[in-house]
Design a protein around this motif. Structure first.
Motif, PDB file in Angstrom:
ATOM      1  N   LEU C   9      12.641  24.582  42.677  1.00 20.84           N
ATOM      2  CA  LEU C   9      14.151  24.742  42.798  1.00 20.84           C
ATOM      3  C   LEU C   9      14.951  24.405  41.664  1.00 20.84           C
ATOM      4  O   LEU C   9      15.834  25.086  41.333  1.00 20.84           O
ATOM      5  N   SER C  12      15.089  27.195  39.317  1.00 20.37           N
ATOM      6  CA  SER C  12      15.916  28.234  39.794  1.00 20.37           C
ATOM      7  C   SER C  12      17.460  27.722  39.446  1.00 20.37           C
ATOM      8  O   SER C  12      18.346  28.671  39.170  1.00 20.37           O
ATOM      9  N   VAL C  18      19.668  30.009  41.484  1.00 20.19           N
ATOM     10  CA  VAL C  18      20.252  29.337  42.702  1.00 20.19           C
ATOM     11  C   VAL C  18      21.522  28.449  42.251  1.00 20.19           C
ATOM     12  O   VAL C  18      21.407  27.663  41.364  1.00 20.19           O
ATOM     13  N   GLN C  22      24.016  25.520  46.669  1.00 17.09           N
ATOM     14  CA  GLN C  22      23.144  26.013  47.583  1.00 17.09           C
ATOM     15  C   GLN C  22      22.040  25.296  47.451  1.00 17.09           C
ATOM     16  O   GLN C  22      21.289  24.880  48.507  1.00 17.09           O
ATOM     17  N   ALA C  23      21.465  25.076  46.210  1.00 17.06           N
ATOM     18  CA  ALA C  23      20.513  23.778  46.246  1.00 17.06           C
ATOM     19  C   ALA C  23      20.639  22.713  46.822  1.00 17.06           C
ATOM     20  O   ALA C  23      19.823  22.307  47.351  1.00 17.06           O
ATOM     21  N   ARG C  26      20.007  23.683  50.274  1.00 18.45           N
ATOM     22  CA  ARG C  26      18.438  23.699  50.834  1.00 18.45           C
ATOM     23  C   ARG C  26      17.834  22.210  50.698  1.00 18.45           C
ATOM     24  O   ARG C  26      16.907  22.123  51.742  1.00 18.45           O
TER      25      ARG C  26
END
Lengths: 249, 249, 249, 249, 249, 249, 249, 249
Positions: C9, C12, C18, C22-23, C26
Motif C-alpha cells: 500500500l 502504491s 493510490v 484512499q489509502a 482502505r
C-alpha cells in the motif's frame, strides 16, 4: 483384570492354548461392552465389589434404556439415581419390573434378591425435614447393595436432646451416615458420641450464606470429631457405597 | 456416659446407696479434668474408641505440657500432632520417654504398648515426594491407634503403570488412605481398582491454581469412583482415625 | 493487515497510484463489514487461519441471519455454535443448505467442501455419557475446519482399563482433545500415556462441589502430566480451534 | 509400555525364551526405580517423548540428589525447576556439571547435547518486566527439550503499538507462548494477529484484585480469540512442554 | 441541604421570620416525600446534579407508579431502568407520554426537554453483539441526563484492527464508556490509545469460567492502562451517570 | 501514533521525501526504546496525556535504574510507585535529585516543574488512619501529574458528622477520590452529598472477612450512589491518574 | 431439660414414686413428638423462650400440616416462614384461623393473643423498596413473639439526610434491626448514631457483583461501627428472634 | 448531635445569644479534635454509649500516642486493641498507668474506675485452647465497658457432655458470647439450650478447608438455632461491644 488373571492368560499363551493375537484381544475387550453411548463395565462388580450404577441426571431416555438393557441381559441388578418421576415412568414401560422410589428419586431393577453382604446395620441420621430426599437416596442405595439400613430423622443440633435420646440406636450401628444442611454440625456431635465410622453428607438445604451446601461441606470437613469423613454435597448414593464397603463382613 | 451407666446410677440413687447430690455431681464432673487452659476428656476412649489427641499447632509449650501431664497421669498413651522439632525437643525435657517423628511432625508418648485392635492392614498410598509428610502423619497415627500400616509412595496418575504394578498390595489392604495434592486424581484411580473403603486426603501441595489444596479437595469430592470419602486438606491424622474405626474387628 | 500488505500500500502511495485519502480509507475499511449489529471480519481467515464463527448464545434470530448473510455472500463457509434446535430451524428457513447438528448444538453452512488442511487425526476422548455434547461440539468444529477427527467415549478414570485398551488409537492421533467433568482427571492419565499434545476441556457435568465445572477446571490446570493445556468450561469449540492450528501441515 | 512392546513380550513368552515369572516381573519393574523417596520413571522419555523433570519446590537436598543420581546414571539429561540459588549451589557440589539459570530458577545437567527435535521456533512473548522469571522458565525448558526458542518482552496491551511492531517475529514462530499477569489480555491480542497455536501462561504478578494470578487466569480462559489454550499460574515449564510436543517434526 | 441553605435558614431564624419549630420541621421534612413504599428524594437533583432514578427490578407495578407519580407531579423527568417490556406496557397505561427503549430495558418520561449540560460527547464502545443491551442502557441514560452520546460496536480485542480504524472517534470524545464481557480487555486497549477518562463496564456475557461477569470485572480492575475506572457488572446506567458528571461544563 | 501523524507520514511518502523503507522503520521503532528488560514508551505522554510510570514492586534495582535512565535522558519527569525506603535510597545514589515520599512509598524525579494542567482541585478523602498510605500515593501522583490536590482524613461513616462538617471542601472540589477499607461505605455517602465525579479506592485494611479488601471493593461496586466508579484495591495511583484525566481543562 | 427438672426426677426416683424404667422413658421421650417426617419439639418454648417455628421452604403441604397440627393440638401459636401464597392458601383450608402475610411470605395461627413480653420497641429500618419483604418478615416475627415493632423504610445511605431526619425514632427504640442490600452500609451509619444494639440483615437485593447478598454481608461483618451483629442473608426471621431475646424484660 | 441540642442552639440563635457564624462553627467543630493523623471523636460516648477505641493494628507508635493523648487529656478511659507486646511496652513509657493484657493483646488506660453499667453477667464460652486469645479480647473489652464477665473454656461440640455440665452458668448469664473456630458449631448448640441472646465469634483457628475462619463464619451464619447473631472473624472486641449494649440496664 487382576494379576492372577494376567498370570493365567500368560500361562495359556506360553502353553500355546491361547494364541498371542487372541490374548491381545482379550486384554482389550473382555471387561466392557459398547452400547453406542457408553462402555458398560460388566467387571466392576468383580473389581470393586459393587455393580455399575447409572447416574440419571443429564442422560436421555434412550441412553438409560440402552445401558440398563446391557446390564439386565448380563443378569445384573440395576440402580438408576437422580431420575425424576416422569423419566422413570417412561423407562418403566420398557422394564416392567423396575421400581421407582419417589423420595429418593431412584429407580431399581432387581432380577435376583440383593445378596446380604453386610455384617451389621447402616444407620442414616438426618437433620431436618428438608434433608429427607438425600437420606432416602442413601437408604435405597444401602439396601440395594445388600445391607440392613435404618433411619433416624429430624434430630438437628439446635435441640440436642432429640439426638441424645437415640443413643442406643447410634451405638448399635456398624456405620453411620449423617445427612445435614445449613451449618452441618450434626456429624461432629454424632462423631463425638460413638466409636463407629461416621460418613457425613452435606446437603444443599439452607439459604443465603449456605451457598448451596458449601457451608455444610466446610463445616463437616473441619469437624473437630476425629474420624468423620465427607462425601460430595447431596451425595447420599456415594455415602451409601462407602458405608457398604465398610460394612462388608 | 452411656444409657447403661445412667441406669446403674439411677438404680443406686433409688436404692439410696448414692445420694441425689452426689449423683448430680458425678453426672457433671466425672468425664473431664480442668487443667487451666483445657478440659481433658478422660472418657473419650470409652466413648469414641480412641484417646484424646493434642493438636499442637497454636498451643504454647506450657499448655501442651499441662494437657499431656493430665493424660499421662491417667495412664494414657499420648499423641501430639502438628508440632515442630523445636517445640517437641523442649517438651521432651519434661517427658523423657516421648518420641519425635520428624517427617510426620508428631510426638508420641507410649506408656504401654498400643493394643492391637485392627483386623487387617491400613495401606497409605501417596502421590508425590512432596506429599510424604501428610502420609507420614497418617502412618504414625494409624500405628499409635493399634493398627498394622504400610506405605506405597510416588505413584502419581501421570505414570499410571507405577500404580498398576502394586495391585497385589492394594488388594491385600483392609482400608486404603490415598494422599495426593495437585489435581487429586489418585483416589479415584485407586477406588476404581479395589473393593475396599478408600479415604482420600487432599494435600496443600501444588502451586498457582492449586489454591493450597482446594483443587485436590474438589477433585476428590467429585470422584467418579463411588465409595471414596474425603477428609480435610493435609489431615493425615483424621484419615487415620477414620481408617482405624473402619479397621476394628 | 500484514506488513507485506502495508508495504504494498505504501509503495502504491509513493508511486501515486493510490491517493493518500484512499489509502487512509482502505486502512480503515477493508477488513470488515458493518451489518448493523456487528462488524463482520472477512479477513480473519487470512489473518488467523480460520473463518469467523458465530457464537449463537444470546444473539437474536435476525442478528444471526444478518451476520450469516454477510459471510455467505462473501463465499465463506459458516459455523454457528451454541444454538438450540428451535432457533436453528427458524434460521434454516433463510439458509436452506444449513445443517443442524443436534448433539453438538451447532449449525453449519458449507458452500464449498472444507479444505483438508490437517496432517493427522484429531482424537476426541470423553469421560462420561453426559460429556457427549461438548465432545460433539469439538468434533463438528474440527471437521468444519478441515481436519480428520475421531471419537472415543465413556472411558472415565474410575475404570482405567477401558482407556488402556484404546492405547493404539491414542498413539495414532496427532492431537488429543480430552473432555471430562466431575474431577477432570482423564487428561492427566491420557497425558501420561502419550507423547502428543493434549488439550483438556472441563465440562459443567457433576453436582454439588463440582460447582458447574470449577472442580474439573482446577483439576486440569493442576495436572501433573506436563504438556496438558486447558480451555474454558464446556468450550469444545475452542479446543477444536486450538487442535486445528496444531494439526496444520 | 506400548502395545508393540507388549506383543514382543507375549511372543517371547509363547516361544519360551522368556519364562512367565520373568515376564510378570518385567511388566512390573522395568519402567521405574525406587530411590527411597521416589519411583524414578526411566521410560517416560519413551512413553511421553520427554524425560522426567524434577519439581524442586518442597523437596529436600538429599531427595533431589537421589533422584538426579538415578537419572544421571541412566544417562539422561536432567532439569530441576523451582529451585532457589542456595539449594542449587549445594547440589552443584555433587553434580559439578550442573548449570544454574538464576532468572528461571532452574538447574540443568546436560550429559549429551539436547537432540534438536523441533520443526520451528518457539516464541515466548511476555507482558511486563515482572513477568520475566516465568518467561525465563519457559525458555530454559523449551531449549532443554531440544527446541529453538526466542523471546519478546515488555509488550503489554496498554501500548499496543509495541506489539504490532513485532508482527514479523510473531508470524515466523511455529508456536507462541504468551506470559502475562494483571488482566492477562495479551494472549487474546496475539491470538487475534496470528494463525499459530498460542499457549497462555497467567502470572501471579499484580496486586489487589489480581488475587495472585486468578484475574489473569480467568481472562485467558475467557479469551475471545479462538485457539488460545491455558496452563496453570506461573507454569512456564508446563507451557514449554506443551509447546515442545506441538513443535515436534 | 447545602451550607448556604443552612445559613439562610439560620439567618431567618435569627431575624425571627422563621420560627424555631418551623425551622426544625423544614430541616426534617423538606427534601423527600413519603409515597407509602418509598421516600421520594426531590432534592437529589440539587444535591447530586441528577434526578432520582427508579431501579425497576424487583419493584411491583404499583410501587413504580407511586414513585413516578410523585416525581412527575414535581415536574421532574423520570427514568426507570431494568424494566421488562410487559411491566413497561402496563405502566404506560398510567403515563401515556412514557417511552419504552426495548434494547436498553428502560422507560423514560420526559416532561421537558433534557437540558443540554455536557461540554462534549460521551462515546460508548462495546465489544460483542451480546453486549449491546448494556451499551444501550448507558446510551439512554447519558442522553436522558442531557449529554450528546455516540456508539461504536463489535470492536473486540481479538480483531484489534477494527478498533484502531475508529481512532478519530475515540480521540474526539470527552469521556469513553467501554462495555465488554468475556475477558474484559477492551478498556485496557482503549485506555492505552487515548488521553480521555475511560469508564469500564463488565458484562455478564460469556460462559464457563466467565462466572457471570467476574472474569471481565477482574480484568478491568487489573487493567494495566492507568486511568481506567470500573463500575458494577452490567451497570450501564451507573457508567453513564459517572460519565455525565465528568462531562459537565 | 495518531491519524494526523499517519497522514503526514503518508504525505511525505507520496512526495518522496520519506522513502518507503524508512517509513516502515519509523512506524515500527519510533515510539519506544529497548533498555534490556523493558521497552520504554516515550510517546505515552503524547498518546495518553501522562508519562509512563514505573511500578516498582518486583523490579530489581538495576531494572528501575535502566528505565529511569532512559526516561531521564529523554527529559521526562519520573514517578516510581510501590518502592520501599531501602530500594529508594539505593536508587537515589544514581539519581541525586530524586525525592522519596515515605508515606506514599513513591520516588519522584522532577527535571522540570510539573506543568499545571488541572482546572480545579482533586480532593482525596480517606476513612481511617490505616488508609493514609493509599491516600498519600494518590496525593503524590495527582500533584506529579500537575494537579492541585487536598486531603481530608479520618472521616469514616461510623461518625457521619465528621464528614458532614467538611461539606464546603467537598463541594469545592472538581473530582473526589475516596479511600476506604473495611466495609467501604464512605464513597457512597460522599457520592450522595455532591454533584462531582467520585472515584472509590478500596484498601486492604481490615481483618477477618475483609479478605484483604474484597469487602470494601464489593461495597464500592455495589454503591447505591450513582456515579461512583472504582479502581483496584490499594490503587491510589490509578485513582489519581483517572482523576487527573477528568480534571483536564 | 433443666438441672432443676433433673433433680426433681432424681428425687422422685429416690423416694420410689417414679420407677427407674419410667424415669428413663421420661428422660428420653418427653420433649418431642414424632409426626412421621419431623420430631416436634414442644419444650423449645420452655428451653429457648420461643416456640418452634416452621421453615416452609422445601417442605410439602402434608409435612407442614402434620407439624402445624401437632403444635396446634398442644395449644401453641404457630408461625410458618418462607411460604408462598399458593401453598398458604391450601394450608388455610385445614387451619381456618391461619392468617397469610403476603409481603412477609409468612403464615400465622394465633390460638391465644401473643403474650406481651418486650420491654421496649423493636425498630426495623430498611434501605430500599426492594428490601421490604425481608423487613416485613422481621416485623411479623417480632410481633408474633410478643413485641412492639415499628418500621422506617427507604432511608438508604446515598441520601443520608432521610435517615438523619428520623433520629428521634432511632433513639426511642430498644433494639434496631437494619435491613439492606447492595453495599450494606446502612447498619454502620445507624450504629454510629445510636447507643442501642443493632442487628444487621443483608438482603440478596442488587445485581452483578452483589453476588446475591455477599457484598452486603461482607460490608456488615466489616462494619466500623462497634456493636453491630449480623444474621444470614435475607434472614428477617432470625433477626427478629435475636431482637426479641434482647428485648425481654 | 441530637435534636435537643440542635433545638437549643437554634433557640440561642433566635434569642441572639449565639451569633449565626458561631452557630455554624459549633455545628462543624464541636464533636471531634484533629491530632494530625486522626479526628478524635469525643462525643462518641454520648452518642453511642461507649468511648472511641483505638484499633492498634497498622498504626504507628506516634499515631497511637497522639490519639491516646487527646483522649486522656479529655479524661476518658482508653482501650487499644490488636497491639503486640513490643509496641505496648514502648507506649507504656509515655502512659505509665497503662496496663497490657498479653493474652488479649489489649492495652488499657483507666483514669477512673469503669462505671458499672450492666444489669447482668456477660458469659464468654470458647471451644478450644487455640480460641483463648479471641475470648480474652472479648473479656477485657466487656469489663472495660463496665460489665461483669465470666469465662467457660474448652467445651467443643465433639464432647458435648462438657458443655451440658455447665448448664447452670449458661442459664445465669444475661448475654452469651460464643467463640469457636473449625466448624463453628458451638453457638448453635448453646443457642439451643438457653433463652438468652447469643453472639457468635468465628475464629481463624483451623487448617486446610477452614480457610482462616470462613468455615466457622458460614457455620454460624447458617445456625439452625434462631436468635444467634454473628460478628467478624476473630472480632472478640466487637462481640463484647454488642453484648455490652444488650446488657445495659
Amino acid at each position: 483384570m487382576t494379576p492372577d488373571q494376567l498370570k493365567l492368560l500368560l500361562d495359556s499363551v506360553k502353553e500355546g492354548t491361547v494364541p498371542v493375537e487372541q490374548a491381545l484381544e482379550r486384554l482389550r475387550q473382555l471387561p466392557f461392552q459398547d452400547v453406542g453411548c457408553a462402555q458398560v463395565d460388566h467387571h466392576r462388580e468383580l473389581r470393586q465389589g459393587m455393580p455399575e450404577v447409572i447416574f440419571g441426571e443429564g442422560k436421555k431416555d434412550e441412553q438409560i434404556i440402552a445401558i440398563m438393557g446391557a446390564m439386565a441381559e448380563n443378569g445384573s441388578n440395576v440402580l438408576v439415581t437422580r431420575i425424576d418421576a416422569d423419566k422413570a415412568q417412561r423407562i418403566q414401560r420398557t422394564f416392567f419390573g423396575a421400581l421407582y422410589h419417589a423420595n429418593a428419586r431412584c429407580l431399581t431393577l432387581e432380577q435376583r434378591p440383593a445378596e446380604a453382604k453386610g455384617r451389621g446395620t447402616i444407620l442414616v441420621v438426618s437433620a431436618g425435614t428438608s434433608d429427607l430426599p438425600v437420606a432416602a437416596e442413601a437408604l435405597v442405595t444401602a439396601r440395594f447393595l445388600g445391607n440392613e439400613a435404618e433411619h433416624i430423622y429430624d434430630v438437628g443440633v439446635a435441640g440436642i436432646h432429640r439426638l441424645l435420646a437415640r443413643h442406643e440406636e447410634l451405638a448399635a450401628a456398624s456405620v453411620i451416615i449423617v445427612v445435614a444442611g445449613m451449618e452441618g454440625a450434626l456429624p461432629t456431635v454424632v462423631g463425638g458420641l460413638v466409636d463407629k465410622p461416621v460418613i457425613a453428607v452435606p446437603t444443599s438445604i439452607g439459604y443465603g450464606a449456605a451457598f448451596g451446601g458449601i457451608a455444610a461441606l466446610l463445616g463437616m470437613l473441619n469437624s473437630c470429631a476425629a474420624g468423620v469423613t465427607v462425601v460430595n454435597i447431596d451425595n447420599g448414593f456415594g455415602a451409601a457405597c462407602a458405608a457398604s464397603l465398610i460394612n462388608r463382613a
